[in-house]
Design a protein around this motif. Sequence first.
Motif, PDB file in Angstrom:
ATOM      1  N   ASP A 177      -0.183   3.640   5.604  1.00 43.87           N
ATOM      2  CA  ASP A 177      -0.765   3.449   6.931  1.00 43.87           C
ATOM      3  C   ASP A 177      -0.768   4.775   7.687  1.00 43.87           C
ATOM      4  N   ALA A 178      -1.226   4.743   8.932  1.00 44.32           N
ATOM      5  CA  ALA A 178      -1.396   5.970   9.705  1.00 44.32           C
ATOM      6  C   ALA A 178      -0.080   6.687   9.975  1.00 44.32           C
ATOM      7  N   GLN A 179       1.039   5.972   9.904  1.00 46.77           N
ATOM      8  CA  GLN A 179       2.349   6.560  10.145  1.00 46.77           C
ATOM      9  C   GLN A 179       3.020   7.056   8.860  1.00 46.77           C
ATOM     10  N   GLY A 180       2.312   6.945   7.740  1.00 47.51           N
ATOM     11  CA  GLY A 180       2.872   7.423   6.483  1.00 47.51           C
ATOM     12  C   GLY A 180       3.747   6.426   5.767  1.00 47.51           C
ATOM     13  N   ASN A 181       3.700   5.166   6.183  1.00 49.99           N
ATOM     14  CA  ASN A 181       4.460   4.124   5.492  1.00 49.99           C
ATOM     15  C   ASN A 181       3.628   3.530   4.363  1.00 49.99           C
ATOM     16  N   VAL A 182       4.245   3.249   3.229  1.00 52.95           N
ATOM     17  CA  VAL A 182       3.538   2.608   2.136  1.00 52.95           C
ATOM     18  C   VAL A 182       3.375   1.134   2.473  1.00 52.95           C
ATOM     19  N   ALA A 183       2.139   0.750   2.791  1.00 56.15           N
ATOM     20  CA  ALA A 183       1.860  -0.628   3.205  1.00 56.15           C
ATOM     21  C   ALA A 183       1.552  -1.522   2.015  1.00 56.15           C
ATOM     22  N   TYR A 184       0.977  -0.964   0.952  1.00 55.65           N
ATOM     23  CA  TYR A 184       0.624  -1.733  -0.237  1.00 55.65           C
ATOM     24  C   TYR A 184       0.937  -0.916  -1.481  1.00 55.65           C
ATOM     25  N   ASN A 185       1.444  -1.607  -2.491  1.00 53.56           N
ATOM     26  CA  ASN A 185       1.615  -1.043  -3.829  1.00 53.56           C
ATOM     27  C   ASN A 185       0.838  -1.886  -4.820  1.00 53.56           C
ATOM     28  N   TYR A 186       0.047  -1.244  -5.669  1.00 45.47           N
ATOM     29  CA  TYR A 186      -0.690  -1.984  -6.696  1.00 45.47           C
ATOM     30  C   TYR A 186      -0.500  -1.310  -8.053  1.00 45.47           C
ATOM     31  N   GLU A 187      -0.549  -2.132  -9.091  1.00 48.67           N
ATOM     32  CA  GLU A 187      -0.655  -1.635 -10.450  1.00 48.67           C
ATOM     33  C   GLU A 187      -1.930  -2.210 -11.046  1.00 48.67           C
ATOM     34  N   SER A 188      -2.715  -1.366 -11.678  1.00 46.74           N
ATOM     35  CA  SER A 188      -3.987  -1.831 -12.208  1.00 46.74           C
ATOM     36  C   SER A 188      -4.366  -1.025 -13.443  1.00 46.74           C
ATOM     37  N   CYS A 189      -5.378  -1.515 -14.144  1.00 43.46           N
ATOM     38  CA  CYS A 189      -5.958  -0.804 -15.282  1.00 43.46           C
ATOM     39  C   CYS A 189      -7.431  -0.566 -14.993  1.00 43.46           C
ATOM     40  N   TRP A 190      -7.851   0.656 -15.160  1.00 49.05           N
ATOM     41  CA  TRP A 190      -9.237   1.064 -14.982  1.00 49.05           C
ATOM     42  C   TRP A 190      -9.779   1.392 -16.361  1.00 49.05           C
ATOM     43  N   VAL A 191     -10.896   0.759 -16.740  1.00 49.28           N
ATOM     44  CA  VAL A 191     -11.424   0.889 -18.093  1.00 49.28           C
ATOM     45  C   VAL A 191     -12.871   1.373 -18.029  1.00 49.28           C
TER      46      VAL A 191
END
Length: 458
Positions: A177-191
């Motif tokens: 977010d704008a304050q530098g906090n990690v708001a979301y974490n995702y793990e994904s695969c891009w193919v």
Amino acid sequence: MIIKKYNAGFSRRVFLERLCKGVFAGGVLMPLWEVIAKTGDISKAYPDELLSIEDYTGGAISAGNTINKANVHKVKALLDPVQYKQISEMGRELKVVDTTTDIMQLAPWEYTEATLRNRGLATFAKDGNVVTKQGKPWIGGNPFPDAKSALEIFAGITLSWGRHDVSFYATKEYDLDAQGNVAYNYESCWVEMSPVGRVSMEPKPYLPGHEDKLRYQSVFFVSPNDIKGTSFLNIWHYDQNRFPDLYGYIPAFKRVRRFPTNQRFEPLIPGSTMYLSDAWGAGDPFLTWGNYKIVHRGPALAAVSRNWSGNNENWEHSTHGGENGNTFWDTEVELVPEAIVVEAEPIMYPRAPVTKKQVWFDARTLLPLSMVSFDQQGKIYRSFDAAYSLYEKGDNKFMDGKHPYWSWTRVHAHNIQTNRMTRLEQVKEISGGYKTSVNQEGIYDKYLTRSALQRLGR
């Protein structure tokens, strides 16, 4: 005392004169791709001031130094405006390494070989698409390595993003977010899979029955649980006048549905600042953009090599800067002797929130280094910059057949107006046992069909 044949302003004058005259040949002392074809080393194409950051800055900055708020003014002309702001105001730092001169360290081996082998065989068809002189789909490598126009530059990167026949990227995403906090974490695969222009996998150069397609590309999420199973599939037509077919599977609806694909300027998931349009700086068919023009030529600082964290078991990268010390990836950059800045406008996207984008390309490889887009008022809106590397560090290597793997390692996607940042990194493995791989057989049936989307979502 050593008297240099070329003083500090020589290259600047050459680049400016060529830009004004519309001359597009790469290289300063000699034609770039003639030098590459003879030796594979770019050194003879450029004077010392473009091969050494120490020479360029008159000794103010050398390989091994760190660029930060205190000295970034020395290299302002080598950075895009967002990178300069990040360093001068937000605490971003860049570690400097020496310039890479061996072309085989800057792209996949087979892709570079195909570029050299097929040089001069590409042209544009009447409908604007890239074809061979016989009118067939492209056969592999960059079709226009010594590009004579801005359109040729964009056509080259659009035809092959990752420069492999098949790429499977295990990725971790951090949305701040704008304050530098990690708001979301995702793990994904891009193919990604290329059915044309294949240079490594049989059959080549075409996958029979798929010659009318340029790319199959999917992304599916494996964590956190509230988004696990969400997946999207892009099927790109070879005809770059057509939008890709976009399909998605949302677990809550338990079905595959088709999405409108002319709205490519919005995130696929909550919190992200990454758009489909951002991919490789060329995430849309190149004929759906227009008014291409080269707006600048000159050296640049970019992360084109030695950016693999192979000593970390899962290849994860460290961070710094911002309010919480985690806004930016630690990155090693080098002086790129010649970069080309191309501007383009989204002519087939009437509702696009951007009016134009500018993309910095390495003239040696025509690899996109960074991108800056502008909003409807002409103000800087968003930026995208990436780091690349051979996956090799000492005796530690991740192989692509006979050669070390080459790919991107990490990405920043920064909305400069909201100050929200998305950081992506390519790692060895993510949840579910999914691992990064290259040119792996069987990828199409597993991940790149509509039935695969539904299967992955269960």
